[in-house]
Design a protein around this motif. Structure first.
Motif, PDB file in Angstrom:
ATOM      1  N   LYS A 264       0.833  -1.204   0.000  1.00 13.15           N
ATOM      2  CA  LYS A 264       0.000   0.000   0.000  1.00 13.15           C
ATOM      3  C   LYS A 264       0.865   1.250   0.000  1.00 13.15           C
ATOM      4  O   LYS A 264       0.569   2.235  -0.681  1.00 13.15           O
ATOM      5  N   LYS A 265       1.937   1.225   0.778  1.00 13.18           N
ATOM      6  CA  LYS A 265       2.855   2.359   0.833  1.00 13.18           C
ATOM      7  C   LYS A 265       3.556   2.535  -0.505  1.00 13.18           C
ATOM      8  O   LYS A 265       3.730   3.671  -0.991  1.00 13.18           O
TER       9      LYS A 265
ATOM     10  N   LEU B 180       2.411   1.792  -3.414  1.00 16.75           N
ATOM     11  CA  LEU B 180       1.450   2.360  -4.353  1.00 16.75           C
ATOM     12  C   LEU B 180       1.266   3.860  -4.116  1.00 16.75           C
ATOM     13  O   LEU B 180       1.104   4.633  -5.065  1.00 16.75           O
ATOM     14  N   GLN B 181       1.329   4.265  -2.871  1.00 19.57           N
ATOM     15  CA  GLN B 181       1.235   5.691  -2.559  1.00 19.57           C
ATOM     16  C   GLN B 181       2.431   6.455  -3.128  1.00 19.57           C
ATOM     17  O   GLN B 181       2.286   7.558  -3.651  1.00 19.57           O
ATOM     18  N   LEU B 182       3.608   5.862  -3.021  1.00 23.76           N
ATOM     19  CA  LEU B 182       4.817   6.503  -3.525  1.00 23.76           C
ATOM     20  C   LEU B 182       4.838   6.561  -5.045  1.00 23.76           C
ATOM     21  O   LEU B 182       5.353   7.513  -5.637  1.00 23.76           O
TER      22      LEU B 182
ATOM     23  N   PRO C 228       1.915   5.790  -7.787  1.00 24.13           N
ATOM     24  CA  PRO C 228       0.565   5.334  -8.144  1.00 24.13           C
ATOM     25  C   PRO C 228       0.489   4.546  -9.444  1.00 24.13           C
ATOM     26  O   PRO C 228      -0.455   3.784  -9.645  1.00 24.13           O
TER      27      PRO C 228
END
Length: 368
Positions: free
Chosen positions: A69-70, A72-74, A76
């Motif tokens: 999840k992290k 993907l945040q970094l 997208p």
């Protein structure tokens, strides 16, 4: 006549594949080349964990063991693929076949890195630097992958050297350059110094190898325990550890982190059956039996416990492994507990253990 002593140095190479899992995936799927790729559990649901990331993804700060999840945040637009451990293991065997053309003194650290002692190489090449170049080229020509190599007179320095010019790098640190190199090295770059120890050192005013070198061996052991002796030696370029082609197996196991928390005994037993099968297959492959079966449980809040049962004789059959794990699970008190990870391992092999050459026997089902 002058009495002169000649120092004989070992020739050690550390080979480290570049973003191994990701590079294999990009090699096998042209659509993934040049794109930020994450190999690991998907970010959906509770999310998985990053096993490795391509260099394109690393530019965004994505690192191994980071929650997906992290990642993907970094980034997208990162692409996520699940790992194919069977494929990576097959490629790893081919890499080791290339190593074995030059030496039988090969110490695998994992599927993607190994130490080689080429002091006396099979092909009489003579030069460790030239051997490293040939190995890198063979990996590129035969497997369409890149590796980085560090060359020096001991394992510690060779491992650090292999990381200097990544990817596709080659770094030689000769005997006369080792002490100066170690003096300027930041303490967090010392192999074996983790973040906690590095922070502790910096609070003591120890920021580089030169700072460590100012302390006596007694002072280092007083501050860091037995490992202080190792720090004292290595900052002076002393590492007498030999490359060990045969490593005794201490334990063998498998574990799995689930996409969603397990809440019923039935679900947990089903997963334990799968994990027990994986452990049994590995024991069978290496003709191993153990006297101690250990169950690992990680709850939804990341609290972790282990429970084990020892036997007076070696065991290794699927039924005993699975049933013992289930009994340990029930005995742990799982009422109203949500479980995110289960693992099973066997240890205490004793006389039943065999020495395993060239394989990562503790390879797990991992975090997906």
């Amino acid at each position: 006549m002058d009495n002169e002593t000649t120092t004989t140095y070992r020739k050690i190479i550390h080979i480290d594949m570049d973003a191994f899992y990701a590079s294999v995936e990009q090699r096998d799927n042209p659509e993934l080349r040049g794109k930020p790729l994450v190999v690991g559990g998907p970010p959906e649901g509770r999310g998985g964990v990053v096993a490795t990331a391509s260099y394109e993804a690393r530019k965004f700060g994505i690192r191994s063991a980071m929650p997906s999840k992290k990642a993907l945040q970094l980034c997208p637009h990162a692409l996520f693929v699940r790992p194919r451990f069977a494929v990576y293991k097959e490629v790893s065997q081919k890499i080791r076949e290339i190593f074995s053309r030059y030496t039988d003194l090969i110490e695998p650290l994992s599927l993607d890195e190994a130490y080689l002692d080429v002091t006396d190489d099979k092909l009489n090449v003579g030069s460790a630097i030239e051997i490293a170049k040939q190995i890198k080229q063979a990996i590129k020509d035969e497997l369409q992958l890149t590796a980085s190599a560090g060359v020096s007179v001991n394992k510690f320095v060779a491992k650090i050297a292999s990381d200097i010019n990544k990817p596709d790098g080659l770094k030689f640190i000769g005997p006369s350059a080792i002490e100066a190199f170690m003096e300027q090295l930041p303490v967090e770059k010392f192999h074996g110094v983790g973040k906690v120890t590095a922070d502790k050192m910096k609070k003591m005013g120890l920021h580089t190898g030169a700072d460590l070198k100012k302390l006596t061996q007694d002072e280092l052991t007083g501050r860091f325990g037995k490992v202080g002796k190792f720090y004292y030696q290595i900052v002076r370029g002393v590492d007498e550890r030999a490359v060990q082609p045969h490593r005794e197996t201490k334990s063998m196991g498998a574990e799995d982190t689930f996409a969603y928390d397990l809440t019923t005994v039935e679900e947990m037993n089903d997963e334990l059956d799968k994990i027990a099968q994986a452990v049994y297959n590995r024991l069978l492959k290496y003709n191993l039996k153990g006297r101690t079966i250990t169950l690992k449980i990680k709850y939804h809040d990341f609290r972790q416990i282990t429970r084990n049962q020892s036997f007076p004789f070696p065991v290794g059959d699927l039924e005993t492994i699975g049933n013992t794990a289930k009994q340990l699970l029930l005995a742990s008190g799982i009422d109203d507990k949500r479980i995110r990870l289960l693992g099973i391992s066997l240890s205490n092999f004793g006389e039943a253990a065999v020495k395993v050459k060239g394989d990562e026997v503790s390879e797990q089902l991992k975090l997906f």
